[in-house]
Design an enzyme around this catalytic site. Sequence first.
Site, mmCIF file in Angstrom:
data_model
loop_
_atom_site.group_PDB
_atom_site.id
_atom_site.type_symbol
_atom_site.label_atom_id
_atom_site.label_comp_id
_atom_site.label_asym_id
_atom_site.label_seq_id
_atom_site.Cartn_x
_atom_site.Cartn_y
_atom_site.Cartn_z
ATOM 1 N N CYS A 258 0.804 -1.220 0.000
ATOM 2 C CA CYS A 258 0.000 0.000 0.000
ATOM 3 C C CYS A 258 0.835 1.268 0.000
ATOM 4 C CB CYS A 258 -0.931 0.017 1.212
ATOM 5 S SG CYS A 258 -0.056 0.076 2.791
ATOM 6 N N GLY A 259 2.155 1.134 0.072
ATOM 7 C CA GLY A 259 3.011 2.313 0.035
ATOM 8 C C GLY A 259 3.768 2.570 1.326
#
Length: 282
Positions: A258-259
């Site tokens: 998701c980063g």
Amino acid sequence: MDDNASVDSGFGSANSSTSSLPLVSLTAAHLKHLNKQLESMDPVNILRFCMVLFPNLYQTTAFGLTGLATIDMLSKIQQESPASQAVDLIFLDTLYHFQETYELVERVKARYQNVRLHVFKPNGVDTVGEFEDTYGEKLYDMSADLYDWIAKVEPQQRAYSELNVAAVLTGRRRSQGGQRGDIDVIEVDEERGIVKINPLVNWSFQQVKAYIEDNKVPYNTLLDRGYKSVGDWHSTSPVGEGEDERAGRWKGQDKTECGIHSKKSRYTQLLEGMAEQRVSQA
């Protein structure tokens, strides 16, 4: 400093932009030595070692099985050695977690009362309604990168800054596959200015699940419905027979993270720069 620069210089360091943080510096050779020694240690001893070595140590968790096993181990270590460094929890509440996840958080708080929890939400909002009034409905579908930045990356960076985080324990394991297949026990995240520690890196899903059962650790009831890895409800689905553990995350998309654990994209760097500019102009 990028990863290549840290290798070329022979040093890895962890220090956020907060000047009051104690500096954690490791030469590349020392980091390699530590990982070689820790590789054969069990998770509890890895945790004990890291609680002594790293100042300002926290655990980031979304209350997955690995994180829950770590919470249980930490709680027991702190009960055995009250003078040891306390390791608080950081939970990024995207506002889109399953209801079962929020119920689990309350059960964990009741069970582990010697563990402190810090909750960080998207900046300036407290509910899904407020989030969607500000950013629109289904932002996670319309612009996944922007959603990740607002709901996860920015709150994480804010947590690291406000809490003066120097090192974090994560729930990542090699058996989860994808970008996690070759991670070390200790990593230096130069982009975020912290050390990341993966204490259960060598454990399989079966080993983690057995620990949860043997120690009667509270867990997400979604596990009993085929969810092996649980994130936001809009991007999580059950895992089929024979599928990878994290196959239910962003199913059908070319995405595995998701980063918050991957390198910053150019888009993320742009958003970060815009946010810093707004702060400087305020």
